[in-house]
Design a protein around this motif. Structure first.
Motif, PDB file in Angstrom:
ATOM      1  N   TYR A   1       0.732  -1.157  -0.159  1.00 27.29           N
ATOM      2  CA  TYR A   1       0.054  -0.034  -0.075  1.00 27.29           C
ATOM      3  C   TYR A   1       1.026   1.526  -0.005  1.00 27.29           C
ATOM      4  O   TYR A   1       1.704   1.279   0.917  1.00 27.29           O
ATOM      5  CB  TYR A   1      -0.781   0.109   1.295  1.00 27.29           C
TER       6      TYR A   1
ATOM      7  N   LYS B   1      -2.858   3.826  -0.645  1.00 25.89           N
ATOM      8  CA  LYS B   1      -3.324   3.325  -1.997  1.00 25.89           C
ATOM      9  C   LYS B   1      -2.747   1.948  -2.249  1.00 25.89           C
ATOM     10  O   LYS B   1      -1.616   1.845  -2.465  1.00 25.89           O
ATOM     11  CB  LYS B   1      -3.059   4.280  -3.093  1.00 25.89           C
ATOM     12  N   GLU B   2      -3.730   0.786  -2.551  1.00 25.51           N
ATOM     13  CA  GLU B   2      -3.276  -0.407  -2.887  1.00 25.51           C
ATOM     14  C   GLU B   2      -2.583  -0.439  -4.294  1.00 25.51           C
ATOM     15  O   GLU B   2      -3.336  -0.005  -5.297  1.00 25.51           O
ATOM     16  CB  GLU B   2      -4.188  -1.487  -2.684  1.00 25.51           C
TER      17      GLU B   2
END
Length: 416
Positions: A140, A154-155
């Motif tokens: 992430y 945010k992956e």
């Protein structure tokens, strides 16, 4: 009798493949609110923690180039795959060091659906967090939101897909100090080391242990140490890609955690936290000869979490009774004790990068940050020396110059 996991009682062990849910017998017993402002409950059993010091833009500051430093606690945990009603999530909470206070609610809560996040490792640059799940790992990306001192996750699903696809549960994750290498130890006993961020393979050791419980890089990045649920600890030479040493336990020791550190003389030292019949002990090893330097029992209970500060000055132990101990590394003397820091056993510890704070989490859903205070023993000792000297002066004058002069000195002493 000690459980094979060293620190996790058998009725609380997360059985990732053999069960679809985690037994929360202890978690349901621990609903009390912890009143201390530096300790908060976040509604999910927590298994991992990283304390991150972030430097970001602050519109309210005109000095220091408009930058502010802020601590964030990155933790992860949850209820597993069953129908417990407890979510699985990665949490980010803010910590105000001036007020010694954790945020009442996480500033970010990322729901991981039915997948339990078990271990995390924040990259040394602070640009992301690696998290292990029952079927592998995910990366992430961490960043600032709208130029404010607030993190977002945010992956990036493709970053680790090839190397971690189908590898199963990873019980330990670690980056080296430079952030150029990543190590992962699996429940299946396999050990993997990669270059970061290319994910090129440095070392893959199948069956390094029956199950890899903990691992750590040396400060210079040349070695990696690992411990399993039984047997010796192993040191891996990452240059020659061979086993540098096998560190044997003595008597009834069970090795649980391992950490390299820089010592006071700028050399490297290796600490291994062990469970024994007398309690939790710390074993110290010479990193040149790989010989045992000594062992000291530091707590009466089993050590359930262990960490070493970045500057090498402090060791931290969490116990199965929920206590947190901070020790001076030089003599392994206890400097700070937080009794019942958590209502359940401590599952993870993490020092901040500046070594000024320690984060701890527990299965009882609580996170806590303890500020590190330097002991001013020298100042206290000086006061006692002055006191003794004044008494000696009084005794001298009373004996040799008469009672009246002694009384005068006593009056002077009382006025100080």
């Amino acid at each position: 009798m000690l459980d094979s996991d060293c620190y996790l009682p058998s009725y609380l062990k997360p059985t990732f493949h053999r069960s679809k849910s985690i037994n929360f017998r202890l978690f349901k017993m621990m609903r009390e609110k912890i009143p201390s402002p530096n300790s908060k409950k976040y509604g999910v059993p927590l298994y991992s923690v990283d304390l991150v010091l972030v430097r970001c833009k602050d519109r309210d500051r005109s000095s220091d180039n408009g930058e502010a430093s802020k601590y964030y606690v990155v933790s992860a945990g949850g209820g597993g795959e069953g129908r417990s009603g407890i979510p699985n999530a990665i949490l980010i909470s803010s910590f105000d060091s001036d007020a010694n206070s954790l945020s009442d609610l996480p500033v970010l809560k990322l729901d991981t659906r039915s997948d339990l996040p078990y271990r995390t490792a924040v990259h040394p640059n602070g640009d992301g967090v690696l998290c292990s799940f029952p079927n592998g790992c995910r990366w992430y990306e961490m960043g600032e939101k709208e130029e404010l001192c607030k993190l977002i996750l945010k992956e990036l699903p493709d970053k680790l897909q090839q190397q971690f696809e189908g590898v199963g549960q990873q019980l330990s994750l670690a980056f080296n100090n430079e952030g150029s290498a990543l190590a992962a130890g699996g429940e299946d006993g396999d050990l993997r080391v990669f270059e970061w961020p290319s994910m090129a393979i440095i070392l893959v050791e199948d069956g390094a242990h029956k199950s890899v419980k903990d691992l750590d890089f040396s400060p210079d990045g040349k070695y990696l140490v690992s411990v399993g649920n039984s047997g010796p600890a192993k040191v891996w030479d990452l240059t020659s890609k061979t086993t540098a040493a096998s560190l044997l336990k003595e008597n009834d020791e069970v090795f649980c955690f391992c950490r390299f550190s820089a010592s006071n003389d700028m050399n490297q030292v290796l600490y291994i936290a062990a469970a024994t019949g007398k309690g939790g002990s710390i074993v110290t090893w010479d990193t040149k000869t790989w010989k045992r330097l000594g062992s000291k029992t530091v707590v009466r209970d089993t050590i359930s979490a262990f960490s070493v500060s970045r500057d090498g000055k402090f060791l931290a132990c969490g116990t199965t009774q929920g206590d947190v101990f901070i020790l001076n590394s030089a003599g392994k003397q206890v400097q700070t004790v937080v009794r019942k820091a958590h209502l359940g056993f401590v599952t993870a510890l993490s020092f901040s990068h500046d070594s000024r704070a320690l984060a701890s989490v527990s299965l009882d859903s609580s996170a806590r940050v303890t500020l590190i205070e330097e002991k001013k023993e020298a100042g206290e000792l000086s006061l006692w020396v002055v006191f003794v000297i004044l008494l000696a002066v009084v005794a001298y004058f009373m004996k040799n110059q008469g009672i009246q002069l002694g009384v005068t000195v006593l009056k002077i002493f009382k006025s100080l």
